[in-house]
Design an enzyme around this catalytic site. Structure first.
Site, mmCIF file in Angstrom:
data_model
loop_
_atom_site.group_PDB
_atom_site.id
_atom_site.type_symbol
_atom_site.label_atom_id
_atom_site.label_comp_id
_atom_site.label_asym_id
_atom_site.label_seq_id
_atom_site.Cartn_x
_atom_site.Cartn_y
_atom_site.Cartn_z
ATOM 1 C CD GLU A 209 0.752 2.597 7.686
ATOM 2 O OE1 GLU A 209 0.127 1.707 8.272
ATOM 3 O OE2 GLU A 209 1.606 2.349 6.809
ATOM 4 C CG ASN A 293 -1.693 -1.271 8.018
ATOM 5 O OD1 ASN A 293 -0.559 -1.324 7.537
ATOM 6 N ND2 ASN A 293 -2.417 -0.165 7.974
ATOM 7 C CG ASP A 335 0.077 -0.713 11.940
ATOM 8 O OD1 ASP A 335 -0.202 -1.002 10.762
ATOM 9 O OD2 ASP A 335 1.181 -0.264 12.269
#
Length: 613
Positions: A209, A293, A335
């Site tokens: 992220e 991801n 995700d």
């Protein structure tokens, strides 16, 4: 049917929000040819009663051959002792038991405790404090968690949030070595539990992220020296793909897919971190692990399949060279990651026994793969799935539902939500029942990609997400799955996501915890609730069972709510992009009414013969 119809402890019926339902016919005769549930299995001579790694074994079964606690007597389980960690964030770790000592790793600041099990109540032997950098808390996506340690060759190995791996003398608590593996200023952190294989400590980074570039690193267990590092994106030389790389699907055999399937240099900030679980097959001499991801969350900003994010690798543990790889979710739009546990089992498939890898994946499908080749043998949804209509076994690719595509548009009613049908919380396998025990989520979402830019060390998300309960209104499920028959056998509906790990025993008892503070024991064959205990905080940790120095079987679990779901609901993770945190917080807004923060180890045992403990 309601729990009360199946419960042995009838008084507990009105204290639990869970319901258990049969999901079909009983398991096949082959799955029921072991001893009756009320009778303990014959003791296994290979069971030493220890728990030296979070998954119990290299095959990641989380199965214990201990038999003292059974479906007949688990109702008598009592609290033996407790231990406070002094930390109030999410406790996701599994305790370790080596000889007569228990080892516990906490969330940041990552204290390591050694507890003497030979002393009444578990006396503290020593504490080691790695003193990780305080700034690391700002780059931990989804709470400042730690998923545990591993033991080998007289040392305890664990990771710290600020991207260090530490080896500590198991007897004395003295630091043997400490190695810095990444840079928090670039958004890197480590939350995963290491695995020790053939004298190497395997460690992966977190930070998808934050636009980091993912890797798995092997360290020499004696010195901490880096033996090899394999990246999740980039040219084949960086990903450690060479002449021995033979993926099953032809489309995966082209050169430098870790660059070609990205736009420009996007692969350099492409995520594909390795923050989940690793398994090892000594027969094939291969390790297996998944990648996270791709970065950024907005798929419109990264056209292409984005290899090797949301994928699995099989690698040689000595060299790190890839043998095969498979991408669970090409061009991951939701995700879903790909970091979950890989259970290495030998199962009857197509009329013969095959060495397989079973993976309940975040994208909502239970996969069965040939672990020598990476061929997908089956892939079946284990909950509501709307983003795809299935998996094409000829190509291995998902059959997409175009109505749920994201990018710079709003997609509604996408199931599962971005934590996945099952996030990191690990499942367990029983060779007696031939069932897989799955703690998982029942969440759906509305998802919209938004344009964002990359700034090192800051959230790189680019999405607005609103999550909510899936069909039925409950947000969690604990289920038993038959990977040969490819179906759910029974399930228990939980009010909140079933965010804890699980353990199953030769006594046919399965243990797991809930976010609303229940620690439960259920019948491995029927799902009937046999016992439950209310802890001081929600449970997102991994339970274990062990044999104490007194010869008794114990069960232990860490309670302390947090993790992505818990921390968002309790407002404990300002470091996460607010669009994501608020999306999860809305889905879990009632959690604070059911649990406070906490940090406590609970240990349970049957009463001594002749009276209470």
């Amino acid at each position: 049917m309601p729990n009360c119809a199946l419960v042995l402890l009838l008084a507990a019926c009105d204290r639990s929000d869970a319901t258990v339902e049969s999901a079909g016919a009983r398991p096949t005769a082959a799955a029921n040819d072991s001893a009756p549930a009320a009778s303990p299995a014959a003791p296994d001579a290979g069971e030493d009663g220890q728990w030296t790694m979070p998954a119990r074994d290299h095959a990641s079964t989380r199965y214990s051959r201990l038999t003292e606690i059974t479906t007949a007597n688990v109702k008598d389980l009592q609290l033996a002792w407790t231990f406070s960690t002094g930390v109030l964030r999410g406790h996701e770790a599994a305790p370790l038991v080596v000889g007569s000592t228990m080892y516990v790793v906490t969330p940041y600041p990552n204290h390591l405790y050694a507890i003497d099990l030979a002393q009444p109540g578990g006396a503290l032997k020593w504490r080691y404090d790695p003193k990780p950098a305080r700034a690391a808390q700002g780059v931990a996506c989804c709470d400042v968690v730690n998923r545990g340690a591993a033991y080998a060759d007289g040392k305890i190995f664990f990771n710290t949030l600020d991207v260090q791996t530490v080896a500590v003398d198991a007897a004395t608590g003295k630091e043997v070595w400490k190695v810095q593996l990444g840079d928090i200023n670039r958004g890197e952190s480590i939350t995963m539990a290491p695995l020790v294989v053939k004298g190497k400590v395997l460690v992966g980074n977190s930070g998808g992220e934050f636009g980091v570039r993912g890797w798995l690193t092997a360290l020499d267990a004696s010195t901490g020296a880096i033996a090899w590092r394999a990246y999740g994106t980039g040219p084949d030389s960086d990903v450690r793909i060479g002449a021995d790389f033979q993926p099953f699907y032809a489309a995966d055999r082209e050169k430098d897919l870790g660059v070609k399937t990205w736009s420009g240099d996007q692969w350099k900030v492409g995520g594909a971190t390795a923050w989940g679980w690793i398994s090892y097959d000594p027969r094939l001499d291969l390790i297996y692990y998944g990648t996270s991801n791709p970065g950024v969350w907005n798929p419109a900003q990264r056209p292409g399949d984005n290899k090797w994010a949301s994928s699995i690798f099989a690698r040689d543990p000595d060299t790190g060279m890839a043998r095969w790889a498979y991408q669970w979710t090409p061009h991951d739009e939701h995700d879903f990651d790909g970091i979950n546990e890989n259970l290495l089992l030998d199962l009857p498939i197509g009329g013969r026994t095959r060495a397989v890898l079973v993976r309940p994946e975040r994208n909502g499908f239970v996969y069965v793969l040939d672990r020598a080749t990476g061929e997908v043998l089956s892939a079946d949804p284990f909950g509501p799935v709307t983003w795809a209509r299935g998996i094409d076994l000829k190509t291995g690719r998902p059959i997409l539902n175009p109505e749920k595509a994201t990018g710079n548009r709003l997609a509604r009613d996408v199931c599962p939500a971005s934590p996945g049908m099952k996030d990191w919380q690990p499942s367990a396998w029983s060779p007696r029942t031939r069932l897989l025990y799955l703690p998982h989520n029942n969440l759906c979402m509305d998802y919209e990609g938004v344009e964002t830019g990359y700034i090192a060390g800051t959230p790189y998300v680019g999405a607005q997400v609103r999550m909510y309960a899936g069909p039925g209104g409950h947000r969690g499920v604990f289920a038993a799955w038959d990977p040969v028959a490819r179906r759910k056998v029974w399930e228990i509906k939980e009010k909140f996501p079933a965010w804890s790990g699980t353990v199953v025993t030769a006594g046919d008892v399965v243990f797991y915890g809930t976010m609303d503070r229940w620690f439960k024991a259920v019948d491995a064959r029927t799902g009937a609730l046999l016992w439950q205990f209310r802890t001081g905080s929600g449970i997102i940790g991994q339970p274990i069972t062990y044999r104490g120095p007194d010869g008794k079987q114990y069960v232990a679990v860490l309670a302390g709510v947090g993790g992505w779901a818990g921390a968002a609901a309790l407002g404990l993770q300002p470091e996460v992009d607010p669009h994501i945190a608020l999306g999860f917080a809305d889905a879990m807004k009632d959690l604070p009414q059911h649990t406070p923060q906490g940090g406590m180890l609970y240990v349970f045992a049957l009463p001594d013969r002749g009276g209470t403990r």
